[in-house]
Design an enzyme around this catalytic site. Structure first.
Site, PDB file in Angstrom:
ATOM      1  N   ASP A   6       4.546 -36.537 -42.017  1.00  0.00           N
ATOM      2  CA  ASP A   6       3.591 -35.490 -41.658  1.00  0.00           C
ATOM      3  C   ASP A   6       3.518 -34.420 -42.760  1.00  0.00           C
ATOM      4  O   ASP A   6       4.546 -34.007 -43.296  1.00  0.00           O
ATOM      5  CB  ASP A   6       4.081 -34.844 -40.345  1.00  0.00           C
ATOM      6  CG  ASP A   6       3.074 -33.917 -39.717  1.00  0.00           C
ATOM      7  OD1 ASP A   6       1.980 -34.380 -39.366  1.00  0.00           O
ATOM      8  OD2 ASP A   6       3.385 -32.712 -39.568  1.00  0.00           O
ATOM      9  N   GLU A  37      18.188 -48.649 -49.684  1.00  0.00           N
ATOM     10  CA  GLU A  37      19.531 -49.127 -49.309  1.00  0.00           C
ATOM     11  C   GLU A  37      19.461 -50.102 -48.135  1.00  0.00           C
ATOM     12  O   GLU A  37      20.421 -50.802 -47.851  1.00  0.00           O
ATOM     13  CB  GLU A  37      20.408 -47.943 -48.866  1.00  0.00           C
ATOM     14  CG  GLU A  37      20.812 -47.009 -49.966  1.00  0.00           C
ATOM     15  CD  GLU A  37      21.471 -45.763 -49.371  1.00  0.00           C
ATOM     16  OE1 GLU A  37      22.018 -45.830 -48.239  1.00  0.00           O
ATOM     17  OE2 GLU A  37      21.421 -44.725 -50.040  1.00  0.00           O
TER      18      GLU A  37
END
Ligand code: NOJ
Ligand code: CA
Length: 585
Positions: free
Chosen positions: A229, A293
């Site tokens: 956002d 990751e």
């Protein structure tokens, strides 16, 4: 088809080369936005919730989308419908529990649907624990330093620290008072949106660490990505300088005449020292490293109202986010030359950084496109439509809306759909003002009606109370009686219905590999200003935005047409406000 087109004298102008068909899922994904409070209500209180969504996921699998993006469902006082988050690691009781979220995610994954959640990092709720701690501690404390607290101007500090306005209207600063905040030091805090949405200070390492941890919280739970956002607003210019420009949800600058289309603007860019500062990119690089990751091609998509498109492309450089919403496309409306410019620029700038272009026409912040394109000016973009306003032409809007969708879905890249558009749902354009909830309505004193009209609960079953949205028939905003005709069960299996058009388009898009295809202007239509004709592999997408029919190529196989049921079928000629997909080889 038998009509004759002018012979192509020129080679196709390629604007995008095909992508590898085996790239990550998000490159060509169709992502469906669920607005939790208005999708489906599982417990009958009139407000949509997570169990309601889970029970209806079959609709999305049958529609043929790849992923669901959920607008915020976190703990929140709902001052901005959940974009005011009080706890980033919990579900608001209004929407259910964390266990309900896990069940939703598991069911979605079982159905082959990915799940993207909304992250709201620019501001918290004023009911977040951090803001409460900030109010309990004095100016200059580490607790206040998580937000943008400043002393006021003037001898007694009674003037705001700068002249910025809130995007929802009124000043972007609120002064602490003993009555409201229990604080008498008279400092001010910045809120680009509502006063219940204090902006965080993203120069503070503690803020950065906290959000990386929030990312991990949801990644560990198994989400496939995040919609970020106000991705262009988190870093403000040093010193928070005054600015005399105008901020708004719906207006940007207006310069459609730049020499390079990639530098042209559509009016969808927020300007000023609070937006698109270079410092935001460092944040996204660190987030990208966190996502990398994890296995499974997790993704980030930016909600960044930034123009020109060449600036927006900076958010999707190889070590930043994966996608950004293409608001320039949404903002362009029904205007063929302008859309051609935006399409070409979108490919040019995204290809230059190796990111997929995205396409979007509707979301929870704008008038639904099936209504917007039926306005007297189909390029206008009002912030809400009320009973006293000039009303859209519902049939024309739907005709153009379906044509616009078929154009969008025929283009390579990733596409975002907003709940209800697959039903052809119009905006609620006559909502009683007494029912409005958008803070923008209140902060502008009603000058902007706001976004409630695109957030009305969905109609599922024509014959049931509340059109099947809620077992009790309760709906937090009223649905127009005319929505019976738009209910999902009234369209299911009905040839030519909007629902069946969307299903067919998504099926074909997948079967033909349109999302990873190439794009070239079809030379046979060169010089026809009102036509957009894009060749994508074996498929020719032709959209007629003019008022007169245009000829279609000889011998082409009609795959799909956007015309309304009852329209003359597209044959030798393509009717006005209609898009077709043709197979030409
Ligand atoms: C953009 C969201 O889409 C909108 O609904 C919200 O009001 C603002 N950001 C503030 O979070
Ligand atoms: Ca509910």
């Amino acid at each position: 088809m038998t009509a004759v087109l002018p012979q192509a004298l020129t080679a196709p102008a390629v604007v995008h080369h095909p992508d590898a068909a085996d790239g990550p899922w998000w490159r060509d994904a169709v992502i469906y936005q669920v607005y939790p409070r208005s999708f489906a209500d599982g417990n009958g209180d009139g407000i949509g919730d997570l169990p309601g969504i889970t029970a209806r996921l079959g609709h999305l699998a049958a529609l043929g989308v790849d992923a669901v993006w959920l607008s915020p469902f976190y703990r929140s006082p709902q001052a901005d419908a959940g974009y005011d988050v009080a706890d980033y690691r919990d579900v608001d009781p209004l929407f259910g529990t964390l266990a309900d979220f896990d069940a939703l995610l598991a069911r979605a994954h079982d159905l082959g649907l990915r799940v993207v959640v909304d992250l709201v990092p620019n501001h918290t709720s004023d009911e977040h624990a951090w803001f409460a701690e900030a109010l309990r501690t004095p100016p200059g404390s580490p607790e206040r330093a998580r937000y943008l607290f400043r002393d006021g101007r003037g001898p007694d500090g009674s003037l705001p620290p700068n002249n910025w306005d809130s995007i929802f209207g009124g000043p972007a600063w609120t002064r602490l008072t003993p009555e409201q905040h229990g604080v008498d030091d008279g400092q001010w805090y910045l809120h680009l949106f509502d006063s219940k949405q204090p902006d965080l200070d993203w120069t503070n390492p503690e803020v950065r660490a906290e959000f990386e941890d929030v990312l991990r919280f949801w990644l560990d739970r198994g989400v496939d990505g995040f919609r970020v956002d106000v991705a262009h607003g988190m870093v403000k210019a040093d010193g928070l300088p005054d600015w005399d420009g105008h901020v708004s949800m719906i207006e940007g600058s207006d310069d459609g005449d730049a020499a390079d289309p990639a530098d042209a603007v559509s009016g969808s860019g927020n300007q000023g020292p609070m937006f698109d500062q270079d410092g935001v990119h460092e944040i996204y690089r660190s987030w990208r490293a966190v996502l990398d990751e994890y296995d499974g091609d997790r993704m980030l998509v930016a909600e960044a109202w930034v123009e020109p498109l060449s600036r927006l492309a900076r958010y999707v450089r190889p070590d930043e986010m994966h996608q950004a919403f293409n608001f320039a496309f949404l903002a362009t409306g029904w205007d063929a030359p302008a859309l051609r410019r935006v399409i070409a620029a979108s490919y040019a700038v995204n290809d230059s950084v190796g990111a997929p272009t995205t396409w979007v026409l509707s979301n929870h912040d704008v008038v639904r496109h099936h209504s917007r394109l039926g306005l007297p000016d189909p390029t206008s973009r009002p912030n809400g439509i009320g009973a006293a306003d000039e009303q859209p032409d519902e049939e024309l809007g739907l005709r153009r809306g379906r044509a616009a969708t078929l154009l969008l879905l025929g283009l390579p890249g990733s596409a975002y759909l907003y709940q209800g558009e697959e039903l052809g749902l119009p905006e609620h354009t006559a909502l009683d003002d007494a029912l409005r909830q958008d803070p923008a309505y209140f902060r502008t004193g009603g000058a902007e009606l706001g976004r409630d009209g695109c957030r009305v609960p969905l109609p599922w079953s024509a014959q049931e109370p509340g059109f099947g949205y809620s077992a009790t028939g309760d709906t937090w905003l009223p649905q127009p009686a005319s929505w019976a005709a738009y209910a999902a069960d009234a369209q299911d299996g009905v040839p030519g219905s909007t629902l069946e058009l969307y299903r067919a388009a998504l099926r074909l898009r997948r079967a033909e590999g349109l999302g990873t295809g190439g794009a070239a202007w079809e030379p046979a239509y060169d010089g026809q200003d009102h036509v957009i004709a894009v060749r994508n592999g074996d498929v020719l997408v032709v959209a007629n935005l003019g008022s007169a029919p245009v000829p279609l190529p000889d011998g082409a196989e009609l795959l799909l047409a956007s015309g309304l049921p009852g329209d003359a079928p597209a044959g030798a000629e393509l009717p006005a406000d209609t898009t077709v997909w043709l197979r030409t080889r």
